[in-house]
Write a protein that holds these residues in place. Structure first.
Motif, PDB file in Angstrom:
ATOM      1  N   LEU A  65      40.553  36.121  49.772  1.00 35.04           N
ATOM      2  CA  LEU A  65      40.830  37.539  49.509  1.00 35.04           C
ATOM      3  C   LEU A  65      41.813  37.704  48.349  1.00 35.04           C
ATOM      4  O   LEU A  65      41.657  38.609  47.517  1.00 35.04           O
ATOM      5  CB  LEU A  65      41.360  38.218  50.773  1.00 35.04           C
ATOM      6  N   ILE A  66      42.793  36.820  48.281  1.00 34.16           N
ATOM      7  CA  ILE A  66      43.731  36.859  47.151  1.00 34.16           C
ATOM      8  C   ILE A  66      42.994  36.550  45.852  1.00 34.16           C
ATOM      9  O   ILE A  66      43.189  37.225  44.842  1.00 34.16           O
ATOM     10  CB  ILE A  66      44.905  35.883  47.384  1.00 34.16           C
ATOM     11  N   PHE A  67      42.129  35.531  45.882  1.00 32.61           N
ATOM     12  CA  PHE A  67      41.333  35.177  44.703  1.00 32.61           C
ATOM     13  C   PHE A  67      40.531  36.372  44.214  1.00 32.61           C
ATOM     14  O   PHE A  67      40.540  36.703  43.027  1.00 32.61           O
ATOM     15  CB  PHE A  67      40.412  33.994  45.030  1.00 32.61           C
ATOM     16  N   LEU A  68      39.819  37.047  45.120  1.00 32.40           N
ATOM     17  CA  LEU A  68      39.010  38.202  44.732  1.00 32.40           C
ATOM     18  C   LEU A  68      39.869  39.340  44.191  1.00 32.40           C
ATOM     19  O   LEU A  68      39.484  40.024  43.245  1.00 32.40           O
ATOM     20  CB  LEU A  68      38.179  38.686  45.923  1.00 32.40           C
ATOM     21  N   SER A  69      41.036  39.536  44.771  1.00 34.98           N
ATOM     22  CA  SER A  69      41.911  40.617  44.306  1.00 34.98           C
ATOM     23  C   SER A  69      42.483  40.333  42.919  1.00 34.98           C
ATOM     24  O   SER A  69      42.854  41.260  42.206  1.00 34.98           O
ATOM     25  CB  SER A  69      43.048  40.858  45.299  1.00 34.98           C
ATOM     26  N   LYS A  70      42.542  39.069  42.548  1.00 26.74           N
ATOM     27  CA  LYS A  70      43.120  38.697  41.255  1.00 26.74           C
ATOM     28  C   LYS A  70      42.077  38.532  40.155  1.00 26.74           C
ATOM     29  O   LYS A  70      42.441  38.249  39.012  1.00 26.74           O
ATOM     30  CB  LYS A  70      43.921  37.388  41.385  1.00 26.74           C
ATOM     31  N   LEU A  71      40.791  38.700  40.476  1.00 28.00           N
ATOM     32  CA  LEU A  71      39.777  38.630  39.426  1.00 28.00           C
ATOM     33  C   LEU A  71      40.048  39.733  38.405  1.00 28.00           C
ATOM     34  O   LEU A  71      40.436  40.849  38.784  1.00 28.00           O
ATOM     35  CB  LEU A  71      38.373  38.816  40.008  1.00 28.00           C
ATOM     36  N   PRO A  72      39.839  39.446  37.123  1.00 29.28           N
ATOM     37  CA  PRO A  72      40.074  40.489  36.111  1.00 29.28           C
ATOM     38  C   PRO A  72      39.124  41.668  36.301  1.00 29.28           C
ATOM     39  O   PRO A  72      38.010  41.509  36.808  1.00 29.28           O
ATOM     40  CB  PRO A  72      39.768  39.783  34.781  1.00 29.28           C
ATOM     41  N   ASP A  73      39.575  42.828  35.906  1.00 33.24           N
ATOM     42  CA  ASP A  73      38.740  44.019  35.970  1.00 33.24           C
ATOM     43  C   ASP A  73      37.607  43.919  34.956  1.00 33.24           C
ATOM     44  O   ASP A  73      37.694  43.165  33.981  1.00 33.24           O
ATOM     45  CB  ASP A  73      39.565  45.278  35.675  1.00 33.24           C
ATOM     46  N   ILE A  74      36.575  44.710  35.176  1.00 31.52           N
ATOM     47  CA  ILE A  74      35.482  44.781  34.215  1.00 31.52           C
ATOM     48  C   ILE A  74      36.064  45.270  32.888  1.00 31.52           C
ATOM     49  O   ILE A  74      36.815  46.236  32.843  1.00 31.52           O
ATOM     50  CB  ILE A  74      34.367  45.721  34.717  1.00 31.52           C
ATOM     51  N   GLY A  75      35.728  44.576  31.820  1.00 29.21           N
ATOM     52  CA  GLY A  75      36.253  44.920  30.508  1.00 29.21           C
ATOM     53  C   GLY A  75      37.561  44.239  30.170  1.00 29.21           C
ATOM     54  O   GLY A  75      38.081  44.399  29.065  1.00 29.21           O
ATOM     55  N   ASN A  76      38.120  43.492  31.091  1.00 27.52           N
ATOM     56  CA  ASN A  76      39.384  42.787  30.849  1.00 27.52           C
ATOM     57  C   ASN A  76      39.240  41.278  30.963  1.00 27.52           C
ATOM     58  O   ASN A  76      40.135  40.603  31.460  1.00 27.52           O
ATOM     59  CB  ASN A  76      40.466  43.263  31.820  1.00 27.52           C
TER      60      ASN A  76
END
Length: 179
Positions: A65-76
């Motif tokens: 869950l931490i990994f998924l929350s730290k994925l960059p946003d679309i466009g970043n």
């Protein structure tokens, strides 16, 4: 992570089959996390740790869950391959395999704390984390599945996350919510 995406999806909704002794100490762990030690004179903060006996799957799910929350946003900086092959896969796997499943009997709700209840609430919680990866090209398909889920009888705790996910998607793609 892409080669393990089905395992990731299953881990997002995994529920241990028994109540472990460590579960009874979680309240104290959270309560004492930032409290200064009363019995020490060194003014050090309490150090939190995972309670003994915590299943490895729970720890792995937390890191996931931490990994998924730290994925960059679309466009970043996130690649389209990660968006489509991981994030979209997870979104549709959760919608198809967990959230859109009908309740056992029409008009009845899941029993709080049951395995199916836990899987549904964890699926919607995970979808809330993944909502930022719902792109315009999949928004209609996602919303069709979400609106089908809304017609189910469900606990308020589960409905809360369903509605939070829906609002997040509506804010990202308002044209998909207009007649």
């Amino acid at each position: 992570a892409i080669p393990y995406r089905e395992d990731i999806a299953k881990l997002l909704v995994h529920k241990e089959m028994k109540l472990d002794e460590c579960a009874s100490y979680q309240e104290g762990l959270v309560h004492n996390l930032n409290r200064r030690r009363d019995d020490d004179n060194n003014d050090a903060l309490c150090i939190a740790s995972v309670p003994a006996g915590t299943p490895e799957t729970s720890t792995a799910r937390a890191f996931l869950l931490i990994f998924l929350s730290k994925l960059p946003d679309i466009g970043n900086g996130i690649s389209n391959k990660v968006i489509t092959d991981l994030c979209h896969y997870l979104i549709f796997w959760l919608l198809d395999n967990i959230t859109c499943c009908p309740t056992p009997e029409r008009g009845s709700a899941l029993m709080t704390g049951s395995v199916n209840y836990s899987r549904k609430i964890r699926a919607w919680q995970s979808l809330c984390l993944l909502a930022r990866f719902v792109t315009a090209d999949v928004a209609d398909a996602v919303m069709e599945k979400v609106f089908a889920s809304m017609s189910q009888t469900m606990h308020g705790q589960i409905r809360y996350f369903l509605e939070a996910f829906t609002i997040q998607c509506a804010r990202l793609h308002p044209k998909h919510f207009r007649p």
